[in-house]
Design an enzyme around this catalytic site. Structure first.
Site: not given
Ligand code: CMC
Length: 430
Positions: A310, A368
């Site tokens: 998240h 989710d």
């Molecule tokens: N699976 C694998 N790796 C992950 C995931 C994941 N679900 N989420 C983040 N990471 C990794 C990412 O690759 C990064 O790794 P590194 O530091 O090695 O480059 C690290 O964790 C930090 O992640 P980030 O991309 O900087 O995090 P963000 O804040 O930009 O993204 C997110 C948040 C929710 C978009 C992402 O965690 C994601 O795509 N999760 C899966 C989709 C999901 O479940 N979304 C629902 C969110 S809750 C409902 C809502 O509020 O909409």
């Protein structure tokens, strides 16, 4: 706006005179540096794609502390609301700032209940969609179309009109979501029943069959109600920011909510519950989990563990904790604990929670991950999951939109950019 106490001084290394920027304190949470006059004073903009460090507005509705895993609606912890309030009380709280008294609740339930029907002609509108259309496509279109059906209350500067539109939105969304489901299944539409609660009525419109009306099951209805409470608002997330930006131009509320629904559909946002279930199905069997986890860790694979991580919650998602509880209650009630897809979800959860990759990045299951499992157990088809999220979030969107429109100095949202394209050049003249 809360008053200013501190000043930040911004110094430049190129000889530009330094500027003083006010720091504004909220009632809780990080202070914000007020950069509104920065461009006027320096000719420079701030640069923050993804809004990693930007507060896009001030709001008194929802508060999140991502480090503590805290979520408050109008000051009330989500853990208390999930236990002591129902969804319509939560709606009242988000819209009006206070939990309703008994009389206020009765009046609110009454008015919402008596606005659940949609214009009969809406059925014709639905019939223009292909039967295999995704329900979120149908919902985006049909909610946008509400402004063509209910244009008697679209003066956004009239608080009474805004109130009517809010009631219509909350009352009619379940009807439209159920219609989208039945349409894609080729089933006849089911009219709402005014003797049922908000969530029970939704189950009735989704699942009633000819000669076999939906039998209310309190555990399942309560589970749906909890899904709705937990998804009702979430501060300035992508879809809410979309609603605010669309609304900032003076667009009508139905158009703004349709824009929010379109944004919510994305798999990084509300589409995650559907994506999580699809992921479980693609993994198939527990022996495939290690290979799947290997792909998730491989940055070149593009595979993510859906339902994990998240942007704001970096320790745990408080909604996930409550949804996990509900998940087990529902699986218990329906005797589904041993169904392969649910067993697989629990194994995946355990492995991911212990794996160094996820632990070191503070990646925990989000709401989710579990809401998809609960919805599947309730019999809701996977492509419908995000529509349920939209139905729940409608109140948050409308409360945030209303808050913005009520601001005396409300301005159209108009971000600027860092231009990296070509310098001016001339078209060839020969
Ligand atoms: N699976 C694998 N790796 C992950 C995931 C994941 N679900 N989420 C983040 N990471 C990794 C990412 O690759 C990064 O790794 P590194 O530091 O090695 O480059 C690290 O964790 C930090 O992640 P980030 O991309 O900087 O995090 P963000 O804040 O930009 O993204 C997110 C948040 C929710 C978009 C992402 O965690 C994601 O795509 N999760 C899966 C989709 C999901 O479940 N979304 C629902 C969110 S809750 C409902 C809502 O509020 O909409």
């Amino acid at each position: 706006m809360p008053h200013t106490r501190l000043i930040a001084t911004l110094a430049f290394s190129d000889g530009t005179p330094s500027v003083e920027l006010p720091i504004i304190k909220g009632t809780m949470g990080p202070d914000v540096i007020d950069v509104r006059k920065l461009h006027g004073q320096t000719g420079r903009f701030t640069y923050d794609p993804g809004f990693m460090s930007t507060a896009s507005c001030s709001s008194a509705i929802t508060y999140i502390d991502g480090d503590k895993g805290e979520l408050l609606y109008r000051g009330y912890p989500i853990e208390q609301l999930a236990v002591h309030a129902d969804y319509l009380e939560t709606c009242y709280l988000l819209l009006h700032g206070e939990l309703p008294t008994v009389a206020q609740k009765q009046a609110f339930v009454d008015i919402v209940t008596h606005h659940t029907m949609v214009h009969e002609q809406m059925q014709m509108f639905f019939r223009g969609f292909r039967r295999d259309a995704h329900p979120m496509a149908v919902l985006t279109g049909s909610v946008g179309a509400l402004s063509a059906f209910y244009h008697d209350s679209l003066n956004i500067h009239d608080p009474r009109h805004r109130d009517i539109s809010a009631t219509r939105m909350i009352a009619k969304l379940p009807t439209l979501v159920a219609m989208a489901h039945r349409y894609t299944q080729g089933l006849p539409f089911v009219y709402p029943r005014n003797d049922l609660s908000y969530s029970a009525n939704f189950m009735h419109m989704m699942f009633s069959e000819e000669g076999k009306p939906y039998q209310v099951n309190d555990v399942l209805v309560r589970a749906l109600d909890r899904i709705l409470i937990l998804h009702a608002d979430h501060e300035q997330n992508a879809s809410t920011s979309t609603v605010r930006l669309a609304g900032s131009s003076g667009a009508n509320p139905f158009a703004c909510i349709a824009a929010g629904i379109a944004c919510l559909w994305g798999p990084a946002h509300g589409g995650a519950n559907e994506a999580a279930l699809n992921m479980l199905e693609a993994i198939g069997t527990p022996d495939k989990i290690p290979e799947f986890i290997r792909q998730v860790k491989d940055k070149n694979s593009g595979v993510k563990l859906m339902g994990f991580g998240h942007r704001v919650y970096k320790n745990y998602d408080p909604r996930a904790k409550l949804m996990r509880e509900t998940c087990h209650e529902v699986l218990e009630e329906l005797g589904l604990h041993d169904e392969p897809v649910f067993k697989l979800a629990m194994q995946l959860e355990k492995i991911a929670l212990e794996d160094e990759y996820f632990v070191s990045r503070k990646l925990y299951p989000n709401v989710d991950f579990y809401s998809g499992i609960v919805q599947r157990a309730l019999g809701i088809p996977t492509p419908m999951f995000t529509s349920i999220f939209a139905m729940a979030r409608a109140v948050g969107w409308i409360a945030q939109w209303n808050e913005m429109i009520s601001e005396p100095d409300q301005k159209i949202g108009r971000p600027r950019q860092l231009f990296m394209g070509p310098l001016p050049r001339d078209c060839a003249t020969d």
